[in-house]
Design a protein around this motif. Structure first.
Motif, PDB file in Angstrom:
ATOM      1  N   ASN A 273       0.813  -1.215   0.000  1.00  0.00           N
ATOM      2  CA  ASN A 273       0.000   0.000   0.000  1.00  0.00           C
ATOM      3  C   ASN A 273       0.843   1.261   0.000  1.00  0.00           C
ATOM      4  OD1 ASN A 273      -2.724  -0.674  -0.249  1.00  0.00           O
ATOM      5  ND2 ASN A 273      -2.857  -1.327   1.891  1.00  0.00           N
ATOM      6  N   LEU A 274       2.007   1.211   0.617  1.00  0.00           N
ATOM      7  CA  LEU A 274       2.909   2.355   0.556  1.00  0.00           C
ATOM      8  C   LEU A 274       3.457   2.536  -0.858  1.00  0.00           C
ATOM      9  CD1 LEU A 274       3.635   4.230   3.001  1.00  0.00           C
ATOM     10  CD2 LEU A 274       2.589   2.074   3.644  1.00  0.00           C
ATOM     11  N   SER A 275       3.703   1.407  -1.538  1.00  0.00           N
ATOM     12  CA  SER A 275       4.095   1.474  -2.947  1.00  0.00           C
ATOM     13  C   SER A 275       2.968   2.084  -3.781  1.00  0.00           C
ATOM     14  CB  SER A 275       4.433   0.069  -3.460  1.00  0.00           C
ATOM     15  OG  SER A 275       4.693   0.081  -4.853  1.00  0.00           O
ATOM     16  N   ASN A 276       1.737   1.653  -3.518  1.00  0.00           N
ATOM     17  CA  ASN A 276       0.582   2.236  -4.210  1.00  0.00           C
ATOM     18  C   ASN A 276       0.510   3.739  -3.998  1.00  0.00           C
ATOM     19  OD1 ASN A 276      -0.248  -0.334  -5.058  1.00  0.00           O
ATOM     20  ND2 ASN A 276      -1.644  -0.604  -3.323  1.00  0.00           N
ATOM     21  N   LEU A 277       0.772   4.154  -2.767  1.00  0.00           N
ATOM     22  CA  LEU A 277       0.755   5.578  -2.431  1.00  0.00           C
ATOM     23  C   LEU A 277       1.772   6.357  -3.265  1.00  0.00           C
ATOM     24  CD1 LEU A 277       0.598   7.094   1.134  1.00  0.00           C
ATOM     25  CD2 LEU A 277       2.402   7.802  -0.421  1.00  0.00           C
ATOM     26  N   ALA A 278       2.969   5.783  -3.430  1.00  0.00           N
ATOM     27  CA  ALA A 278       4.009   6.464  -4.205  1.00  0.00           C
ATOM     28  C   ALA A 278       3.572   6.650  -5.658  1.00  0.00           C
ATOM     29  CB  ALA A 278       5.316   5.662  -4.144  1.00  0.00           C
ATOM     30  N   GLY A 279       2.925   5.608  -6.220  1.00  0.00           N
ATOM     31  CA  GLY A 279       2.436   5.726  -7.585  1.00  0.00           C
ATOM     32  C   GLY A 279       1.351   6.779  -7.706  1.00  0.00           C
ATOM     33  N   ALA A 280       0.419   6.781  -6.753  1.00  0.00           N
ATOM     34  CA  ALA A 280      -0.664   7.767  -6.754  1.00  0.00           C
ATOM     35  C   ALA A 280      -0.120   9.185  -6.655  1.00  0.00           C
ATOM     36  CB  ALA A 280      -1.625   7.480  -5.602  1.00  0.00           C
ATOM     37  N   LYS A 281       0.939   9.359  -5.876  1.00  0.00           N
ATOM     38  CA  LYS A 281       1.545  10.684  -5.701  1.00  0.00           C
ATOM     39  C   LYS A 281       2.082  11.224  -7.031  1.00  0.00           C
ATOM     40  CE  LYS A 281       5.274  12.895  -3.047  1.00  0.00           C
ATOM     41  NZ  LYS A 281       6.385  12.828  -4.029  1.00  0.00           N
ATOM     42  N   TRP A 282       2.760  10.360  -7.781  1.00  0.00           N
ATOM     43  CA  TRP A 282       3.290  10.772  -9.087  1.00  0.00           C
ATOM     44  C   TRP A 282       2.150  11.186 -10.015  1.00  0.00           C
ATOM     45  CZ3 TRP A 282       7.573  12.175 -11.458  1.00  0.00           C
ATOM     46  CH2 TRP A 282       8.816  11.824 -10.914  1.00  0.00           C
ATOM     47  N   ILE A 283       1.096  10.388 -10.059  1.00  0.00           N
ATOM     48  CA  ILE A 283      -0.018  10.685 -10.959  1.00  0.00           C
ATOM     49  C   ILE A 283      -0.691  12.004 -10.569  1.00  0.00           C
ATOM     50  CG2 ILE A 283      -2.298   9.946 -11.744  1.00  0.00           C
ATOM     51  CD1 ILE A 283      -0.031   8.355 -13.000  1.00  0.00           C
ATOM     52  N   CYS A 284      -0.911  12.184  -9.267  1.00  0.00           N
ATOM     53  CA  CYS A 284      -1.533  13.427  -8.814  1.00  0.00           C
ATOM     54  C   CYS A 284      -0.679  14.645  -9.177  1.00  0.00           C
ATOM     55  CB  CYS A 284      -1.785  13.381  -7.307  1.00  0.00           C
ATOM     56  SG  CYS A 284      -3.169  12.303  -6.845  1.00  0.00           S
ATOM     57  N   GLN A 285       0.637  14.498  -9.056  1.00  0.00           N
ATOM     58  CA  GLN A 285       1.510  15.605  -9.439  1.00  0.00           C
ATOM     59  C   GLN A 285       1.421  15.882 -10.939  1.00  0.00           C
ATOM     60  OE1 GLN A 285       4.946  13.966  -6.876  1.00  0.00           O
ATOM     61  NE2 GLN A 285       5.281  16.170  -6.752  1.00  0.00           N
ATOM     62  N   ASN A 286       1.263  14.836 -11.740  1.00  0.00           N
ATOM     63  CA  ASN A 286       1.071  15.018 -13.179  1.00  0.00           C
ATOM     64  C   ASN A 286      -0.254  15.713 -13.484  1.00  0.00           C
ATOM     65  OD1 ASN A 286       3.443  13.911 -14.209  1.00  0.00           O
ATOM     66  ND2 ASN A 286       2.629  11.827 -14.223  1.00  0.00           N
TER      67      ASN A 286
END
Length: 453
Positions: A273-286
């Motif tokens: 889930n922490l890995s999922n969070l990191a991916g979500a963070k990148w997408i949100c920044q995009n």
């Protein structure tokens, strides 16, 4: 527009029907049977078919389109009538693409984590009052539907499922979306009934990466070797953004995420889930959300439905249910719970329910999947194997596949229920994993049992 749904009662289909009704379209539909909650939700909007069954008379040239669900068969009489009349027929993903051709399409793909990552992104955007269209594979807290479509929103966020599009379109759904911004979380062989070899399955993700529009981007989990190979080998002219699991620690049962402002408590837990969070963070920044705003919002995210969902808790016991069923998901979920509760007894119960999980070769992939649990149980119904017309699976095969000598295997719902209700839940965690319903196990009764202790 006048749209008719063939197999309107499915989870995804009825949500799309509700979304189009909300948009002002005229919606009709058919199905041979519809269960709750679809039945009640369709009835509330006047969309529930008056009778169950297929009626070719519902198909006429006055329809703008027919949307065909996976539940229908290729010889469905309504489908045959639509083909005969030349009515435009869409699969679910085809129609979503038609609705989003002029939007920036954000597609979240991967064998695991895609629902959670999509849910995180939508939670962040809603927290900051950024309106987007979306389709997600779980009912989210604070969202009326799993699908939302408008004319005005610039972005659409789509959960990119690799399963087939329709009975007459055997392409994986996520091949049809043509993302501008994409994410790939992980690749672990699933849907063995559709993708009979590992390489055939991986090929679907190669096609997905190559379907990203020129100049678009892929955010990808570089810690997954297969994802890394697929993305980095692609010759598509796209930007590639790798991500890794962020730093975190667990202190007294609380996960703390390391941020530029110091450790921040979050509700979700587990490395996956922490890995999922990191991916979500990148997408949100995009999508225009800055880092500080992401952290502020993610602190209020409690998880997607059925994904490590807490159903009961007392001072000495806690119960989670999770959608995990494939080997990689079972392993990640069990490890996450043990990491979060290292000083408690973890009782992990897995129901084998899917087509893949009863395949003798696929079963071998469960080796070690429950090792993190202090006590492990596997439950399955031999009747389910027969219904799927598969070769009989024995408890001995299950024991051999998991390679755990103390594994308990139940093949009767009543015996599994008795086992669950007979346990002493002092200083313990009960983890229930399945894409089914545990043989009809009453989860409200389980909650009552725990809270009465």
């Amino acid at each position: 527009m006048r749209i008719h749904f063939i197999a309107i009662g499915g989870s995804a289909m009825h949500n799309l029907a509700l979304a189009l009704h909300h948009k002002g379209y005229h919606i009709t539909g058919s199905d041979d049977i519809i269960f709750e909650p679809s039945k009640g939700r369709l009835a509330a909007k006047g969309l529930l078919p008056e009778t169950f069954g297929w009626d070719p008379e519902k198909i006429n040239t006055g329809l703008d389109a027919v949307i065909l669900g996976m539940h229908a068969k290729p010889d469905n009489p309504e489908l045959l009538k639509a083909q005969e009349l030349g009515v435009t027929i869409y699969s679910y993903p085809e129609f979503l693409y038609e609705q989003s051709k002029n939007k920036t399409r954000v597609v979240i793909g991967g064998s695991h984590g895609k629902t959670t990552i999509t849910s995180m992104i939508l939670h962040i955007l809603k927290y900051h009052n950024k309106s987007v269209d979306f389709m997600v594979g779980a009912q989210l807290e604070g969202f009326e539907r799993m699908v939302h479509l408008t004319e005005e929103n610039d972005f659409i966020v789509l959960e990119g499922d690799e399963y087939l599009s329709s009975p007459i379109d055997r392409r994986p759904k996520f091949h049809l979306y043509k993302p501008n911004i994409a994410l790939l979380s992980g690749i672990a062989w699933d849907h063995i009934n559709v993708f009979p070899t590992y390489d055939n399955y991986v090929e679907q993700f190669r096609i997905f990466v190559d379907s990203i529009v020129k100049g678009g981007s892929i955010t990808y989990n570089i810690e997954d070797d297969e994802v890394k190979k697929v993305v980095e080998a692609s010759q598509n002219t796209i930007r590639k953004f790798p991500y890794t699991t962020p730093e975190y620690k667990v202190v007294d049962g609380q996960t703390l995420l390391e941020t530029p402002e110091g450790p921040m408590p979050i509700s979700i837990f587990g490395q996956h889930n922490l890995s999922n969070l990191a991916g979500a963070k990148w997408i949100c920044q995009n999508m225009g959300v800055d880092e500080d705003d992401f952290y502020e919002a993610i602190a209020t995210f409690s998880g997607a439905s059925k994904r490590l969902e807490k159903i009961a808790e007392t001072k000495s016991a806690v119960v989670y249910k999770d959608f995990a069923h494939s080997p990689s998901k079972v392993s990640a979920t069990t490890n996450a719970v043990k990491e979060q509760y290292p000083d408690r007894k973890v009782l992990a119960c897995l129901e084998l329910h899917t087509y893949s999980s009863f395949n003798a070769d696929f079963l071998k992939g469960y080796k070690g999947a429950l090792d993190a649990a202090d006590e492990a149980v596997v439950f399955y119904l031999p009747e389910s194997v027969k219904i799927k017309k598969l070769k009989e699976v024995s408890p001995e095969q299950i024991m051999e596949a998991f390679e755990r000598t103390d594994l308990k295997v139940f093949t009767k719902a009543s015996e599994f229920k008795d086992f669950v209700f007979d346990q002493d839940y002092g200083n313990s965690v009960l983890l229930l994993m399945s894409s089914g319903n545990y043989g009809g196990l009453d989860l409200q009764a389980v909650k009552g049992l725990i809270e009465a202790k």
